[in-house]
Design a protein around this motif. Structure first.
Motif, short mmCIF file in Angstrom:
data_model
loop_
_atom_site.label_atom_id
_atom_site.label_comp_id
_atom_site.label_asym_id
_atom_site.label_seq_id
_atom_site.Cartn_x
_atom_site.Cartn_y
_atom_site.Cartn_z
N TYR A 1 0.81 -1.22 0.00
CA TYR A 1 0.00 0.00 0.00
C TYR A 1 0.85 1.27 0.00
CZ TYR A 1 -3.91 3.02 1.46
OH TYR A 1 -4.88 3.99 1.53
N LEU A 2 1.98 1.23 0.70
CA LEU A 2 2.78 2.45 0.86
C LEU A 2 3.86 2.62 -0.21
CD1 LEU A 2 3.09 2.33 4.72
CD2 LEU A 2 1.73 3.93 3.37
N ALA A 3 3.93 1.66 -1.15
CA ALA A 3 5.00 1.73 -2.16
C ALA A 3 4.79 2.88 -3.13
CB ALA A 3 5.09 0.42 -2.93
N LEU B 1 10.10 2.87 1.83
CA LEU B 1 9.31 3.17 3.03
C LEU B 1 9.21 4.67 3.18
CD1 LEU B 1 10.93 0.63 5.53
CD2 LEU B 1 8.65 0.49 4.51
N PRO B 2 8.06 5.15 3.65
CA PRO B 2 7.92 6.60 3.84
C PRO B 2 8.91 7.12 4.87
CG PRO B 2 5.80 5.48 4.03
CD PRO B 2 6.85 4.42 4.02
N THR B 3 9.19 8.39 4.77
CA THR B 3 10.11 9.01 5.72
C THR B 3 9.65 10.43 6.00
OG1 THR B 3 12.43 9.46 6.18
CG2 THR B 3 11.67 9.92 3.96
N MET C 1 -1.34 -2.23 6.92
CA MET C 1 -0.45 -1.66 5.91
C MET C 1 0.51 -0.63 6.49
SD MET C 1 -0.80 -3.02 2.99
CE MET C 1 -1.52 -4.65 3.13
N SER C 2 0.53 -0.43 7.79
CA SER C 2 1.50 0.49 8.39
C SER C 2 2.91 0.02 8.07
CB SER C 2 1.31 0.53 9.91
OG SER C 2 2.44 1.14 10.52
N ALA C 3 3.79 0.97 7.84
CA ALA C 3 5.20 0.61 7.65
C ALA C 3 5.91 0.42 8.98
CB ALA C 3 5.91 1.68 6.83
N ARG C 4 5.18 0.57 10.09
CA ARG C 4 5.66 0.25 11.43
C ARG C 4 6.92 1.03 11.79
NH1 ARG C 4 2.54 -3.23 13.36
NH2 ARG C 4 3.85 -3.65 15.18
N GLN C 5 6.88 2.31 11.49
CA GLN C 5 8.02 3.16 11.84
C GLN C 5 7.67 4.19 12.90
OE1 GLN C 5 10.67 3.69 7.98
NE2 GLN C 5 8.63 4.55 7.61
N CYS C 6 6.36 4.50 13.05
CA CYS C 6 5.96 5.59 13.95
C CYS C 6 4.95 5.05 14.96
CB CYS C 6 5.29 6.73 13.18
SG CYS C 6 6.14 7.20 11.68
N GLY C 7 5.14 5.41 16.24
CA GLY C 7 4.27 4.92 17.29
C GLY C 7 2.80 5.19 17.06
N PRO C 8 2.42 6.43 16.71
CA PRO C 8 0.99 6.71 16.53
C PRO C 8 0.35 5.82 15.47
CG PRO C 8 2.24 8.75 16.64
CD PRO C 8 3.25 7.64 16.57
N CYS C 9 1.14 5.43 14.49
CA CYS C 9 0.63 4.59 13.41
C CYS C 9 0.61 3.12 13.85
CB CYS C 9 1.50 4.78 12.18
SG CYS C 9 0.94 3.96 10.70
N VAL C 10 1.72 2.67 14.46
CA VAL C 10 1.85 1.26 14.86
C VAL C 10 0.79 0.90 15.89
CG1 VAL C 10 3.34 -0.41 16.03
CG2 VAL C 10 4.31 1.15 14.33
N ARG D 1 0.20 12.76 13.19
CA ARG D 1 1.39 12.44 13.99
C ARG D 1 2.24 11.34 13.37
NH1 ARG D 1 0.45 11.27 19.70
NH2 ARG D 1 2.70 11.63 19.80
N GLY D 2 1.91 10.88 12.18
CA GLY D 2 2.78 9.94 11.49
C GLY D 2 3.80 10.69 10.65
N ALA D 3 4.86 9.97 10.29
CA ALA D 3 5.84 10.59 9.40
C ALA D 3 5.23 10.83 8.03
CB ALA D 3 7.07 9.69 9.28
N CYS D 4 4.31 9.97 7.62
CA CYS D 4 3.61 10.17 6.36
C CYS D 4 2.11 10.36 6.66
CB CYS D 4 3.84 8.99 5.42
SG CYS D 4 2.95 7.49 5.89
N HIS D 5 1.31 10.47 5.62
CA HIS D 5 -0.12 10.76 5.81
C HIS D 5 -0.97 9.50 5.94
CE1 HIS D 5 0.54 14.97 5.33
NE2 HIS D 5 1.05 14.83 4.11
N HIS D 6 -0.32 8.33 6.02
CA HIS D 6 -1.10 7.10 6.10
C HIS D 6 -2.09 7.10 7.27
CE1 HIS D 6 -2.15 2.94 5.70
NE2 HIS D 6 -1.56 2.59 6.82
N PRO D 7 -1.67 7.47 8.48
CA PRO D 7 -2.65 7.46 9.58
C PRO D 7 -3.78 8.45 9.35
CG PRO D 7 -0.41 7.59 10.43
CD PRO D 7 -0.33 7.82 8.96
N ASP D 8 -3.52 9.54 8.65
CA ASP D 8 -4.56 10.56 8.45
C ASP D 8 -5.69 10.02 7.59
OD1 ASP D 8 -2.84 12.11 9.89
OD2 ASP D 8 -2.03 13.16 8.14
S1 SF4 Z 1 2.95 7.04 9.66
FE1 SF4 Z 1 4.98 6.21 10.06
S2 SF4 Z 1 4.64 4.05 10.53
FE2 SF4 Z 1 2.79 4.81 9.57
S3 SF4 Z 1 3.04 4.32 7.43
FE3 SF4 Z 1 3.74 6.42 7.68
S4 SF4 Z 1 5.94 6.26 8.04
FE4 SF4 Z 1 5.08 4.23 8.34
#
Ligand code: SF4
Length: 422
Positions: A181-183, A199-201, A333-342, A377-384
């Motif tokens: 999903y995040l590719a 991976l998002p950054t 589909m989280s990339a498991r890099q950020c706590g709020p997302c994980v 609060r994620g590094a990318c907009h996935h949680p949003d």
């Molecule tokens: S918010 Fe962080 S953990 Fe979630 S997908 Fe984006 S980079 Fe990965």
């Protein structure tokens, strides 16, 4: 229309798009519900001769093109609708080597417009990529695909074989990303094209000499290629519409949502539509039926179609239950890099699942509070995307949410969303 949505395999629209030139697609297609954009029936693809007969030779890209892009108010068609020239101006800051990327990795599981465009008009996309690369003085021009999109890769390779004499500089590279999903996320692509993980950054201010990367959706580049030829801005919207399968259609942007579904063979109205895909938003059908699919008109209503996905929800289905399934997908589909997302996305999925089962107690307030904690609060907009989905579900299905919260789940029917465990 009555209130039950008919999910048949609808006929392709006969009359639409009544869009005139310039169109982007050669025609509408029907696809399987999920996976790459391979049409169920063979669909036409434009070869180089036809492309050149239609549009003439590709103009060389130059910075002067920015004036035409500004006047056309061209925005990115990948979902965020950022003005194209804002990205160009940002790309022109810094001195590091520049890579321009045509992003064909559609990550929303329903979306298929970009894959369809690549299969039907690869030369138009390649023209846009080359024009942007030349205009910005890029050293690399890359087409980025999901690794399983063999149809798009074949179409591009065939197109590149046809045009060695119009290649220009730089040569086009085709890179395969992971099937995830995040590719297709821009910062993930920027890392991957320079040898890092896809991976998002977090976006940081680039160092002066650091490599620069400009990522454009492939439809955006196709529109750049038309504008660079002096064509009027294309007044169409390319949509993926979910039913029993998927239809990819191009319609005049003044076309209403009701027109889109009627033209695809629906005879009865849905209760709601999911706009933009799994990371999008719900809207009641009564709210959108007579709205145009034009993005600026939708923005005035606080809505967006993102990358052009419309997924209707029949009256027989439970919006709360469906949303729980979609949140489970997004959490997985989280990339498991950020706590709020994980931690936040599984919590949202669990909360919505409990609500769907009628065992959440005061869960609605807690769900919205959890969403507020995760938002932004994620590094990318996935949680949003997940928090937007939660908020829109609570307002769109307000009566059902109240009934579920009171311990009266409806037990309504299920929908097989591509990629989602039901
Ligand atoms: S918010 Fe962080 S953990 Fe979630 S997908 Fe984006 S980079 Fe990965």
């Amino acid at each position: 229309m009555s209130d039950t949505l008919v999910f048949g395999t609808p006929p392709l629209p006969a009359g639409r798009p009544a869009v005139g030139d310039p169109c982007l697609l050669l025609g509408p297609v029907q696809l399987a519900p999920g996976g790459p954009a391979d049409p169920l029936e063979p669909a036409p693809a434009e070869d180089l001769r036809t492309h050149l007969d239609r549009l003439g030779p590709r103009p060389t890209g130059s910075p002067a093109l920015m004036t035409a892009l500004d006047e056309a108010h061209l925005t990115g068609q990948g979902g965020a609708h950022v003005p194209v020239t804002a990205k160009w101006r940002r790309a022109l800051t810094g001195r590091g080597p520049l890579t321009v990327v045509a992003n064909g990795a559609e990550s929303e599981p329903v979306a298929a417009k970009d894959g369809t465009l690549l299969r039907q008009r690869p030369h138009l996309v390649l023209d846009g990529l080359m024009i942007a690369a030349e205009a910005l003085g890029a050293e690399r021009a890359v087409v980025w695909l999901h690794g399983d999109d063999h149809g798009a890769r074949q179409a591009l390779l065939a197109a590149l074989r046809e045009r060695p004499w119009v290649l220009g500089h730089p040569a086009v590279e085709i890179l395969d990303g992971p099937v995830h999903y995040l590719a297709g996320e821009a910062s993930a692509i920027a890392r991957a094209v320079h040898g890092g993980p896809a991976l998002p950054t977090v976006r940081r201010h680039p160092q002066p000499g650091a490599p620069r990367t400009l990522v454009h959706n492939v439809e955006t580049l196709a529109r750049v290629a038309l504008l660079a030829r002096g064509q009027a801005p294309t007044g169409t919207r390319v949509l993926t519409v979910l039913g029993e399968g998927r239809a990819v259609v191009e319609v005049d942007a003044r076309t209403t949502f009701a027109d889109v579904l009627v033209d695809l063979g629906w005879t009865e109205a849905p209760q709601a539509v999911l706009l933009g895909g799994y990371g999008g938003m719900w809207a009641r059908w009564a709210r959108v039926a007579h709205l145009a699919v034009d993005e600026s008109a939708l923005a005035a209503e606080g809505l967006t179609l993102g990358a052009g996905v419309i997924a209707p929800l029949g009256a027989w289905a439970c919006g709360v239950h469906q949303t729980a399934g979609l949140l489970g997908y997004l959490a997985s589909m989280s990339a498991r890099q950020c706590g709020p997302c994980v931690f936040g996305l599984p919590s949202l999925a669990e909360g919505m699942t409990a609500l769907a089962a009628g065992r959440s107690g005061d869960g609605v307030a807690r769900l919205l509070a959890d969403a507020a904690i995760v938002e932004g609060r994620g590094a990318c907009h996935h949680p949003d995307g997940a928090t937007r989905l939660v908020a829109s579900a609570v307002s769109t299905f307000a009566d059902d949410v109240a009934a579920h919260a009171a311990g009266r789940p409806c037990g309504a029917g299920d929908i097989a969303w591509p990629g989602v465990d039901s």
